[in-house]
Motif scaffolding. Sequence first.
Motif, short mmCIF file in Angstrom:
data_model
loop_
_atom_site.label_atom_id
_atom_site.label_comp_id
_atom_site.label_asym_id
_atom_site.label_seq_id
_atom_site.Cartn_x
_atom_site.Cartn_y
_atom_site.Cartn_z
N GLY A 176 9.88 2.38 3.19
CA GLY A 176 9.06 3.59 3.09
C GLY A 176 8.20 3.60 1.83
O GLY A 176 7.48 4.56 1.58
N GLY A 177 8.29 2.57 1.01
CA GLY A 177 7.42 2.47 -0.16
C GLY A 177 8.07 2.94 -1.46
O GLY A 177 7.47 2.84 -2.52
N MET A 214 0.84 -1.21 0.00
CA MET A 214 0.00 0.00 0.00
C MET A 214 0.87 1.26 0.00
O MET A 214 0.57 2.25 -0.66
CB MET A 214 -0.92 -0.01 1.22
N ARG A 215 1.98 1.20 0.77
CA ARG A 215 2.89 2.37 0.79
C ARG A 215 3.45 2.63 -0.62
O ARG A 215 3.62 3.76 -1.02
CB ARG A 215 4.05 2.12 1.76
N ARG A 216 3.77 1.56 -1.35
CA ARG A 216 4.33 1.73 -2.70
C ARG A 216 3.38 2.52 -3.58
O ARG A 216 3.79 3.41 -4.33
CB ARG A 216 4.58 0.35 -3.32
N GLU A 217 2.11 2.20 -3.48
CA GLU A 217 1.12 2.89 -4.29
C GLU A 217 1.03 4.36 -3.87
O GLU A 217 0.96 5.25 -4.71
CB GLU A 217 -0.23 2.18 -4.08
N GLU A 218 1.06 4.60 -2.55
CA GLU A 218 0.96 5.98 -2.05
C GLU A 218 2.17 6.81 -2.48
O GLU A 218 2.03 7.97 -2.84
CB GLU A 218 0.87 5.98 -0.51
N VAL A 219 3.36 6.20 -2.43
CA VAL A 219 4.59 6.96 -2.71
C VAL A 219 4.81 7.11 -4.21
O VAL A 219 5.02 8.21 -4.72
CB VAL A 219 5.81 6.25 -2.06
#
Length: 738
Positions: A535-536, A430-435
């Motif tokens: 951290g993504g 989910m962090r990957r998508e956000e970042v």
Amino acid sequence: MSAIAMTLVLLSTLAFFSWSMFRRTRQVAIGKSDPRFEWTPEQIFDRSKKVLLVALGQEKMWKKKGYLAAGFAHIVIFGAFNVLLLNSILLWGRGYDYDWNFFFGLLSTEHLLGQLYSFAKEMAAAGAMTGALIFWYIRLSKKGRDSGDPKEVGDRPRMTLGLEPNVILGIIFTMMFADFLYVGGHVALQAQATGQEIHWAWYEPFGSALAMAFSGMGEGTLRALEHAGFWWHAAWVLLFLNILPYTKHFHILSVMPNVFAYDRQPNALPKVEDIEGKLERDESLGIKTIRDLTHTQILDLYTCTECGRCSDNCPAFITDKVLSPKHFTLALRDHLYASEYAMFGKSDDVGRPQDARRPDAPALAEEDAREEIHTFPKPPAGAYFLQAAADVELLPNVLHPDVIWSCTSCRACEEQCPVMISYVDKIVGMRREEVLVKGEFPHDLQRAFNGIERNKNPWNVSNLDRADWTKGLDVPLMSENPGAEVLYWVGCAASFDDRAKKVARSVVQLLQTAGVDFAILGTEETCTGDPARRGGNEFLFQTMAEGNVETLNGYDVQKKTVLTACPHCFNTLKNEYPDFGGHYDVVHHTDFLQGLLVAGKLRPTKPVKAKVAFHDSCYLGRYNQVYESPRQVLESIEGVELVEVEYWNKQQGLCCGAGGAQYFMEETGGTRVNKKRTLQLLKTGADTVASGCPFCMTMLSDGLKGEEREDVRQLDVAEILAEAVVLRAAKPMADAAE
Ligand code: SF4
Ligand code: SF4
């Protein structure tokens, strides 16, 4: 009994069960395939072994500290279901033939085999009733771990006495009693028919005791009792089966496939292939909607038993952050179920949340939608929303973004989960998508990303200064000594943080004293990319990984030993670089120093008087199972008294709060994780806190300062050993700098 009634019960319940299983299976099928899952003989063997140990052997139920009562209750209920499965089939057969029995009557109580089975069945049923009572007690007392101290497990209850568990426990309890009732009525009727006296029988201890109590009753009453016991047990098993797919007890059916499909590399995040191509094609880079979960991750959602062990042990949850791993899973599961009509209904339903909502779904974004979730202080703006529609973005519609940014990636939840549910892969997905796609993440992280991108370290200090800490130590560079047997991978913290530099100097002095042939990379070393990946920022991580692998392979490091004093570098180099062509023999310095002690190359001859509590770093312990070496190094020193934190040690060790790139973010909400950990360590009465990680060192030093306990020393294991060994002379750091 009644062939027509039994046929109707069997056909209707099995037909409905098949329909329910079809619904659940088609939702697993919408997931992506897991690239790590392969039907190779090696994987099948390993996965089957896991099923035997964890699902059938209930390994995590009896091995984990702190859950003795719940573990016992679960094991006896699980055992009873297995033993009673045969009995249920027997009863279904008796629906057609009153005297029917298995194996040509061998299971009848006239034979020893039948008597033994009957005894096992009654003991199992009694065990299941006891187990149900224990679960009721646990839920009524709202206890987490056995200690039950709410301050230890957080003030927020993660278990309530809701309707569903009550109904299920009630069914289990009464179903078991019904079997005694059936046996009692049956035995009493037979005795009446043959004119024999009723005796207590060892092989039917409860059933025959009831039969004795029933003696003197009329035939009609006995037949009614026998029928009540028979149908309550025979039919309720089938009704129970139909309830499973709609409750948390679905885990009874999904646990074996879920454990079989478990993540065999939980210490290495899955690599995202072709990032640039995916960005161009507007494809998901992580987890954006529920469809981005893998089949295994969807099975995870089906399998959560709602036991709450994950939350009990989660540093974020017990310090009152909005993240509760249990509710993270439940929010995704409820969203998945609620999205079913959108996924498989009329095609124009998809992506229209209002149309797709199930009739009984609560209003969108309603904070009290799930009473259980919000029994603790409400998170800002509601952390868990229940929203239907398969293509809705999970953040912020189903989960509040703070939920994923509170995670320290410590894997305490995964360590505890009795059914092998994973968290870190989902949260980082989910962090990957956000970042990478939305550009929405805590702004502090941008500084670390910029530092890694520009200066190859998250501190954003010039990489030209990377080897400054070696002044006065005569440390060879790899470029000067390419044949060195050991590459000391220093890491960014020990290169740029003043306190961690002292640890690096102790490590080097110990290596030199032991006569180890080693070298460092100096300015050729760059950040491994661990904070970027956690951290993504997978793109930045991959850039760093590819660069480092090129440097390392250029020095033939595949044939050397890589030594590091940072568990984060250790884990990344050892477990994540193989995906980039870097296969290295990586050793943490505590393991390496222990090896030097065993080989007699280091002799701790000077006593060090200290009462030491060792803090287990997540990336060393839970990620790589290095628990004993640091303790053995400390125990080898005369005068050191090693003490352990109660419960929260080794596999249960509480995170310091720095992992998952949290070190580079501002901690928001609740109390600080490092404070909680520091208090646990101080409770041991130790005068020295030892660690083997530069990030833990900073967090714990800050914790000790916060508690005004600067009288307690915070040292790396290497520093304590260096105090005990007569070292080869080196200039003190301050002099060397001049
Ligand atoms: S990895 Fe650690 S912080 Fe993250 S959810 Fe699990 S226990 Fe909590
Ligand atoms: S994720 Fe695992 S540990 Fe957490 S509540 Fe569910 S079953 Fe229990």
